[in-house]
Design a protein around this motif. Structure first.
Motif, short mmCIF file in Angstrom:
data_model
loop_
_atom_site.label_atom_id
_atom_site.label_comp_id
_atom_site.label_asym_id
_atom_site.label_seq_id
_atom_site.Cartn_x
_atom_site.Cartn_y
_atom_site.Cartn_z
N CYS A 182 -70.05 -85.59 71.08
CA CYS A 182 -69.12 -86.49 71.76
C CYS A 182 -69.71 -87.89 71.88
CB CYS A 182 -68.80 -85.95 73.15
SG CYS A 182 -67.97 -84.34 73.10
N GLN A 183 -71.01 -87.96 72.07
CA GLN A 183 -71.67 -89.26 72.15
C GLN A 183 -71.59 -89.98 70.80
OE1 GLN A 183 -75.59 -89.03 74.04
NE2 GLN A 183 -75.04 -87.03 74.87
N ILE A 184 -71.77 -89.22 69.71
CA ILE A 184 -71.64 -89.79 68.37
C ILE A 184 -70.21 -90.25 68.13
CG2 ILE A 184 -71.73 -89.23 65.90
CD1 ILE A 184 -74.04 -87.32 66.60
N GLY A 185 -69.26 -89.39 68.49
CA GLY A 185 -67.85 -89.72 68.28
C GLY A 185 -67.46 -91.01 68.96
N GLN A 186 -68.05 -91.29 70.12
CA GLN A 186 -67.72 -92.50 70.87
C GLN A 186 -68.14 -93.75 70.10
OE1 GLN A 186 -66.00 -92.39 73.53
NE2 GLN A 186 -66.20 -94.37 74.52
N THR A 187 -69.17 -93.61 69.24
CA THR A 187 -69.68 -94.78 68.53
C THR A 187 -68.95 -95.05 67.22
OG1 THR A 187 -71.33 -93.50 67.28
CG2 THR A 187 -71.97 -94.30 69.47
N LEU A 188 -68.10 -94.13 66.77
CA LEU A 188 -67.46 -94.27 65.47
C LEU A 188 -66.33 -95.30 65.49
CD1 LEU A 188 -67.25 -90.55 64.31
CD2 LEU A 188 -69.00 -92.25 63.78
N GLY A 189 -65.70 -95.48 66.62
CA GLY A 189 -64.61 -96.44 66.71
C GLY A 189 -63.34 -96.00 66.05
N GLU A 190 -63.21 -94.71 65.76
CA GLU A 190 -62.02 -94.15 65.13
C GLU A 190 -61.56 -92.94 65.93
OE1 GLU A 190 -60.29 -94.83 62.29
OE2 GLU A 190 -61.47 -96.52 61.54
N LYS A 191 -60.32 -92.57 65.71
CA LYS A 191 -59.81 -91.31 66.24
C LYS A 191 -59.38 -90.45 65.06
CE LYS A 191 -58.54 -92.83 70.85
NZ LYS A 191 -57.50 -92.90 71.89
N TYR A 192 -59.73 -89.16 65.12
CA TYR A 192 -59.62 -88.28 63.97
C TYR A 192 -58.67 -87.12 64.22
CZ TYR A 192 -63.84 -90.81 62.62
OH TYR A 192 -64.73 -91.80 62.31
N LEU A 193 -58.19 -86.55 63.10
CA LEU A 193 -57.36 -85.36 63.15
C LEU A 193 -57.89 -84.36 62.13
CD1 LEU A 193 -53.53 -85.09 63.33
CD2 LEU A 193 -54.73 -83.87 61.53
N TRP A 194 -58.12 -83.13 62.58
CA TRP A 194 -58.46 -82.10 61.61
C TRP A 194 -57.61 -80.86 61.89
CZ3 TRP A 194 -61.58 -77.50 60.78
CH2 TRP A 194 -61.98 -76.84 61.95
N PHE A 195 -57.49 -80.00 60.88
CA PHE A 195 -56.61 -78.84 60.98
C PHE A 195 -57.25 -77.68 60.23
CE2 PHE A 195 -55.68 -80.86 57.02
CZ PHE A 195 -55.25 -79.88 56.15
N ALA A 196 -56.65 -76.50 60.37
CA ALA A 196 -57.22 -75.28 59.79
C ALA A 196 -56.35 -74.78 58.65
CB ALA A 196 -57.35 -74.20 60.87
N PRO A 197 -56.66 -75.15 57.40
CA PRO A 197 -55.88 -74.65 56.26
C PRO A 197 -56.12 -73.16 56.05
CG PRO A 197 -57.81 -75.84 55.49
CD PRO A 197 -57.77 -76.02 56.98
N HIS A 198 -55.21 -72.52 55.34
CA HIS A 198 -55.34 -71.07 55.16
C HIS A 198 -54.49 -70.61 53.98
CE1 HIS A 198 -51.31 -70.68 56.92
NE2 HIS A 198 -51.71 -71.56 57.81
#
Length: 499
Positions: A64-80
């Motif tokens: 979470c600390q790393i994510g705060q420094t990225l300056g982006e918001k991300y989306l991921w999903f679970a393909p199947h």
């Protein structure tokens, strides 16, 4: 008792042991607390700040600390499921990422049916958390086996660059899990380490939502149908609901509601504040007049998303695969031909051979009567040629005067050479964004001699897109649907330079 004796009783000295006992208790509690804080591995986010539980990302894990420094918001999903289903999910993920203005984490291609969702119409599917963790575990296995192939290595996403931001799963995970290097360079012992497992558990939502760090979507096709800018489309009941018999038999209490994805997960919502938004399945299809999970086919008030909807209807394969398909048609078949996609062994299709062959037989009879002999046929099937005995395919093979058959195999030189070109191109690592402290150029180095990607299916589909005499596909097959889309969009007509 006189007054003097009362005074002595009230003001007499207390036993010093009475004062020491509470002090000892406090010291014992202090040492216990000290031990747990410094010697027991307890996640820091278990003890949130009393002033604002989500005010500081430092309360949460390092990811979470790393994510705060990225300056982006991300989306991921679970393909199947199979490739065609995974491609359909990728299109939906692109659409939702565009609506929510998030950077899409592009996943790898999973092995065929390595992860299964279940049945939406029967309201029997994996919980989103379980699906995400299974996908994560399978991806790690692909990395360990050196069989990782990104969706962007096979599907050309370059035309979407101006409309949506993407990042390769390897690049994102390398940073998010504090690896800071090519995942292909990681030793097996590192892949099996508890830190990476903890990272997967966090990304999958198994540890719950983490404030502004991660929001794991719990909704699935049993209770939600995602919409966008539809009149009366937010919060109303969907037309498809479990019937009374199913509710009683399966003890189902689900109610399917139609929900606007931007209102539920967009800015100023709990989900919208999180750095990572994690979906489960994003697969949908029409069933009894309703969409199973995502009903977004237009955006009347959003021209950018309307353009994106039209763009993702057809996502071509990368040039290396398109070129190879045209090369096979021009240099191997050489004449106008028909493509027959015959799915005979998988699932429901193994019980419908007669119906599958009937459509092809009728089409070939028409061509035989109209044109010159022999009729050239490209056969795309999951039935090995050694098992053609007694089938309609054996009849076609024997009638060499009337028909000339062509096919591709994994061991064919064109397939191998194309796989090498795809492996060298590394389109997945070229496209999308890369954080400054983990640029994609660092990821391109080959640290292990992995196996070549399996590209036979995609190459066969590319050949079928070039079939000028027509196409006969297996009814209900998603592969047939993909080929039809390729043919409608003139995939074979694109002017790619053939090397």
């Amino acid at each position: 008792m006189n007054v003097s004796s009362l005074g002595r009783t009230k003001w007499r000295k207390k036993n010093p042991n009475i004062r020491i006992q509470p002090l000892i208790s406090i010291l014992i509690l202090f040492f216990i607390l000290f031990f747990f804080l410094f010697y027991v591995d307890i996640p820091k986010y278990i003890f949130p700040s009393t002033s604002n539980s989500f005010s500081s990302v430092s309360q949460f894990p390092s990811q979470c600390q790393i994510g705060q420094t990225l300056g982006e918001k991300y989306l991921w999903f679970a393909p199947h499921s199979g490739f065609s289903n995974q491609l359909a999910e990728l299109k939906n993920a692109i659409l939702i990422a565009g609506i929510l203005n998030r950077t899409l984490i592009v996943p790898p291609i999973l092995d065929h049916h390595a992860v299964a969702l279940g049945s939406c119409p029967k309201f029997r599917v994996l919980e989103p958390d379980d699906l995400r963790i299974r996908v994560w575990d399978h991806i790690i296995q692909l990395i360990k086996d050196h069989r990782y192939v990104s969706m962007a290595d096979i599907v050309d996403l370059s035309s979407l660059a101006s409309m949506i931001r993407t990042i390769d799963f390897r690049v994102f995970t390398g940073l998010w899990c504090s690896l800071n290097k090519n995942l292909a360079c990681i030793k097996t012992s590192e892949l099996e380490s508890s830190s990476l497992k903890q990272c997967g558990s966090l990304m999958s939502g198994m540890d719950g939502n983490l404030g502004k760090c991660l929001y794991a979507v719990k909704d699935d096709c049993r209770n939600s149908v995602w919409t966008y800018q539809q009149k009366n489309g937010d919060g109303v009941l969907d037309s498809m609901q479990p019937d009374d018999e199913l509710k009683k038999k399966k003890k189902i209490s689900y109610v399917r509601k139609r929900r606007d994805v931007l209102k539920a997960l967009g800015p100023n919502t709990e989900a919208g504040l999180a750095t990572v938004l994690a979906f489960g399945s994003l697969f949908t299809s029409q069933y009894k007049g309703s969409e199973l999970y995502i009903d977004i086919h237009d955006a009347p008030l959003d021209s950018r998303i309307q353009s994106l909807i039209k763009k993702i209807e057809f996502l071509p394969f990368v040039p290396e695969i398109r070129n190879a398909g045209k090369k096979f048609a021009l240099e191997k078949i050489k004449s106008p031909f028909i493509c027959a996609q015959l799915r005979l062994l998988d699932g429901q299709f193994k019980n419908h051979w007669r119906a599958t062959f009937l459509g092809l037989q009728q089409k070939l009879e028409t061509l035989k009567n109209e044109g010159s002999h022999p009729v050239h046929i490209f056969i795309m099937t999951d039935l090995p040629e050694a098992n053609w005995t007694g089938s309609y395919l054996e009849e076609l093979a024997r009638a060499s005067d009337a028909y000339k058959l062509f096919s591709l195999q994994e061991k064919d030189e064109l397939v191998i050479e194309t796989a090498k070109k795809v492996a060298v191109a590394k389109h997945g690592l070229k496209s999308g964004v890369s954080p400054k402290n983990l640029r994609a150029s660092k990821m391109k180095k080959n640290c292990a001699s992995g196996t070549l990607p399996s590209i036979l299916l995609y190459l066969e589909e590319s050949v079928c897109s070039c079939a000028s005499l027509g196409f006969v596909g297996t009814a209900g097959s998603t592969i047939a649907e993909t080929i039809e889309i390729m043919r409608r969009n003139g995939s074979c007509m694109k002017q790619d330079k053939i090397e």
